[in-house]
Design a protein around this motif. Structure first.
Motif, PDB file in Angstrom:
ATOM      1  N   VAL A   1       0.837  -1.204   0.000  1.00  0.00           N
ATOM      2  CA  VAL A   1       0.000   0.000   0.000  1.00  0.00           C
ATOM      3  C   VAL A   1       0.871   1.253   0.000  1.00  0.00           C
ATOM      4  O   VAL A   1       0.645   2.197  -0.763  1.00  0.00           O
ATOM      5  CB  VAL A   1      -0.959   0.004   1.213  1.00  0.00           C
ATOM      6  N   ALA A   2       1.893   1.257   0.851  1.00  0.00           N
ATOM      7  CA  ALA A   2       2.796   2.414   0.927  1.00  0.00           C
ATOM      8  C   ALA A   2       3.536   2.610  -0.402  1.00  0.00           C
ATOM      9  O   ALA A   2       3.679   3.744  -0.883  1.00  0.00           O
ATOM     10  CB  ALA A   2       3.778   2.232   2.073  1.00  0.00           C
ATOM     11  N   ASN A   3       4.002   1.517  -0.994  1.00  0.00           N
ATOM     12  CA  ASN A   3       4.708   1.611  -2.283  1.00  0.00           C
ATOM     13  C   ASN A   3       3.800   2.198  -3.365  1.00  0.00           C
ATOM     14  O   ASN A   3       4.215   3.072  -4.142  1.00  0.00           O
ATOM     15  CB  ASN A   3       5.203   0.234  -2.719  1.00  0.00           C
ATOM     16  N   LEU A   4       2.555   1.697  -3.413  1.00  0.00           N
ATOM     17  CA  LEU A   4       1.629   2.157  -4.441  1.00  0.00           C
ATOM     18  C   LEU A   4       1.243   3.618  -4.213  1.00  0.00           C
ATOM     19  O   LEU A   4       1.143   4.401  -5.168  1.00  0.00           O
ATOM     20  CB  LEU A   4       0.383   1.268  -4.469  1.00  0.00           C
ATOM     21  N   ALA A   5       1.016   4.002  -2.967  1.00  0.00           N
ATOM     22  CA  ALA A   5       0.684   5.399  -2.663  1.00  0.00           C
ATOM     23  C   ALA A   5       1.815   6.323  -3.098  1.00  0.00           C
ATOM     24  O   ALA A   5       1.575   7.399  -3.667  1.00  0.00           O
ATOM     25  CB  ALA A   5       0.400   5.559  -1.170  1.00  0.00           C
ATOM     26  N   ASN A   6       3.051   5.905  -2.860  1.00  0.00           N
ATOM     27  CA  ASN A   6       4.203   6.709  -3.288  1.00  0.00           C
ATOM     28  C   ASN A   6       4.282   6.802  -4.813  1.00  0.00           C
ATOM     29  O   ASN A   6       4.589   7.863  -5.368  1.00  0.00           O
ATOM     30  CB  ASN A   6       5.502   6.118  -2.735  1.00  0.00           C
ATOM     31  N   LEU A   7       4.004   5.683  -5.482  1.00  0.00           N
ATOM     32  CA  LEU A   7       4.046   5.678  -6.949  1.00  0.00           C
ATOM     33  C   LEU A   7       2.993   6.616  -7.528  1.00  0.00           C
ATOM     34  O   LEU A   7       3.273   7.383  -8.460  1.00  0.00           O
ATOM     35  CB  LEU A   7       3.824   4.254  -7.465  1.00  0.00           C
TER      36      LEU A   7
ATOM     37  N   ILE B   1      -1.831  10.121   0.336  1.00  0.00           N
ATOM     38  CA  ILE B   1      -1.074  10.207  -0.914  1.00  0.00           C
ATOM     39  C   ILE B   1      -0.548  11.639  -1.030  1.00  0.00           C
ATOM     40  O   ILE B   1      -1.332  12.588  -1.069  1.00  0.00           O
ATOM     41  CB  ILE B   1      -1.947   9.846  -2.129  1.00  0.00           C
ATOM     42  N   ALA B   2       0.756  11.776  -1.077  1.00  0.00           N
ATOM     43  CA  ALA B   2       1.390  13.099  -1.006  1.00  0.00           C
ATOM     44  C   ALA B   2       1.411  13.796  -2.364  1.00  0.00           C
ATOM     45  O   ALA B   2       2.476  14.157  -2.884  1.00  0.00           O
ATOM     46  CB  ALA B   2       2.800  12.968  -0.449  1.00  0.00           C
ATOM     47  N   ALA B   3       0.238  13.976  -2.944  1.00  0.00           N
ATOM     48  CA  ALA B   3       0.139  14.696  -4.217  1.00  0.00           C
ATOM     49  C   ALA B   3      -0.037  16.181  -3.944  1.00  0.00           C
ATOM     50  O   ALA B   3      -0.664  16.576  -2.958  1.00  0.00           O
ATOM     51  CB  ALA B   3      -1.037  14.161  -5.027  1.00  0.00           C
ATOM     52  N   ASN B   4       0.503  17.001  -4.830  1.00  0.00           N
ATOM     53  CA  ASN B   4       0.444  18.452  -4.631  1.00  0.00           C
ATOM     54  C   ASN B   4      -0.942  19.022  -4.913  1.00  0.00           C
ATOM     55  O   ASN B   4      -1.359  19.997  -4.298  1.00  0.00           O
ATOM     56  CB  ASN B   4       1.479  19.142  -5.528  1.00  0.00           C
ATOM     57  N   ASN B   5      -1.663  18.434  -5.859  1.00  0.00           N
ATOM     58  CA  ASN B   5      -2.979  18.949  -6.243  1.00  0.00           C
ATOM     59  C   ASN B   5      -3.999  17.814  -6.151  1.00  0.00           C
ATOM     60  O   ASN B   5      -3.922  16.838  -6.905  1.00  0.00           O
ATOM     61  CB  ASN B   5      -2.941  19.513  -7.663  1.00  0.00           C
ATOM     62  N   VAL B   6      -4.943  17.934  -5.211  1.00  0.00           N
ATOM     63  CA  VAL B   6      -5.923  16.871  -4.975  1.00  0.00           C
ATOM     64  C   VAL B   6      -7.327  17.442  -5.136  1.00  0.00           C
ATOM     65  O   VAL B   6      -7.646  18.494  -4.572  1.00  0.00           O
ATOM     66  CB  VAL B   6      -5.766  16.269  -3.564  1.00  0.00           C
ATOM     67  N   GLN B   7      -8.159  16.745  -5.919  1.00  0.00           N
ATOM     68  CA  GLN B   7      -9.574  17.085  -6.033  1.00  0.00           C
ATOM     69  C   GLN B   7     -10.391  15.905  -5.509  1.00  0.00           C
ATOM     70  O   GLN B   7      -9.998  14.749  -5.648  1.00  0.00           O
ATOM     71  CB  GLN B   7      -9.966  17.370  -7.483  1.00  0.00           C
ATOM     72  N   ARG B   8     -11.544  16.215  -4.941  1.00  0.00           N
ATOM     73  CA  ARG B   8     -12.438  15.185  -4.427  1.00  0.00           C
ATOM     74  C   ARG B   8     -13.816  15.382  -5.042  1.00  0.00           C
ATOM     75  O   ARG B   8     -14.372  16.477  -5.001  1.00  0.00           O
ATOM     76  CB  ARG B   8     -12.528  15.256  -2.898  1.00  0.00           C
TER      77      ARG B   8
END
Length: 280
Positions: free
Chosen positions: A173-179, A200-207
């Motif tokens: 899960v951690a590997n995939l979230a990083n990818l 998930i450490a993405a810079n731009n997130v929409q929900r």
């Protein structure tokens, strides 16, 4: 990833499944580098929205654009930019885990080496299973083989993932979230559903929150259990039954209160379904 920047846009999209209106007038824009989380209770249209995004379904109204062009016109150009992992894993039973990845990448015109395929399998926790035929793997392991494609698909600008974290251990899960975060931060777009709260450490997130309601004249209308057509069918069936029961009641002098009560319930359901002034 292709030279032209990724961009996804939905314009007034309406989706109907069977007799159910799942959502309507859905609008959003996703520039390159956007993580889109699609949320909502079961049955509100999350998977249907994903299938619309990849062209497996067509909206009843509205447009879905990729790089400013309708996806139904782009066809192969769009598919080369797309990786879709839905509920069905898309792996072939007669191939090994490694062969599934090698052939899939070959078909997608982005061939990889044996070592690259093995590394991808290791990243989803399948090290040592490279030469196992997928028909001998569990459903969870088959799911991991499908997800391993993502490690070999950095060229694709658009990833669409339905419950990608299901059947993965903590490390996977951690590997995939990083990818996913890396892919988004490098300019890709990832749209996904999940019941798990995975950071998930993405810079731009929409929900996008789907509620499953019907929109009429800009107001949310409460749905009934039966749906509009279902309520009308129930009402017509009731008329047949009530005529029969009233005839029997007159002959047998039986109590018709139950019949009258059922009539009131059905009429209430039909009216609440068809009245656009009702609120949820």
């Amino acid at each position: 990833m292709s030279e032209e920047k990724a961009k996804l846009e939905l314009q007034s999209v309406r989706c109907v499944r069977g007799e159910r209106l799942l959502f309507s007038k859905l609008n959003f824009q996703c520039p390159a580098g956007t993580l889109v989380r699609i949320a909502g209770p079961n049955g509100t249209g999350k998977t249907s929205l994903l299938r619309l995004l990849v062209g497996l379904m067509q909206p009843q109204e509205g447009l879905i654009l990729w790089k400013n062009e309708p996806i139904k016109k782009l066809k192969e150009e769009f598919w080369k930019d797309l990786v879709y992992i839905g509920h069905l894993n898309g792996v072939k039973d007669e191939l090994t885990a490694r062969e599934n990845l090698l052939i899939n990448c070959e078909i997608g015109e982005h061939p990889v080496t044996k070592e690259q395929a093995d590394h991808a399998l290791a990243m989803v926790g399948l090290e040592g299973f490279e030469d196992h035929y997928t028909r001998h793997l569990s459903q969870g392991q088959r799911r991991r083989v499908a997800l391993a494609r993502l490690y070999l698909s950095r060229h694709a600008g658009f990833w669409v993932l339905d419950e990608p974290f299901t059947a993965l251990d903590v490390k996977a899960v951690a590997n995939l979230a990083n990818l996913i975060a890396e892919h988004v931060n490098e300019g890709g777009i990832v749209a996904f559903t999940t019941h798990q709260e995975v950071p998930i450490a993405a810079n731009n997130v929409q929900r996008i929150e789907l509620t499953g309601g019907r929109w009429l004249n800009g107001r949310m209308v409460k749905k009934t259990r039966f749906g509009r057509r279902g309520g009308l069918i129930m009402f017509r069936l009731f008329l047949v039954v009530v005529r029969r029961d009233l005839k029997l009641a007159l002959r047998q002098k039986s109590d018709v209160l139950n019949t009258v009560f059922f009539f009131i319930v059905v009429v209430t359901l039909v009216r609440s379904e068809s009245d656009p002034t009702s609120s949820s």
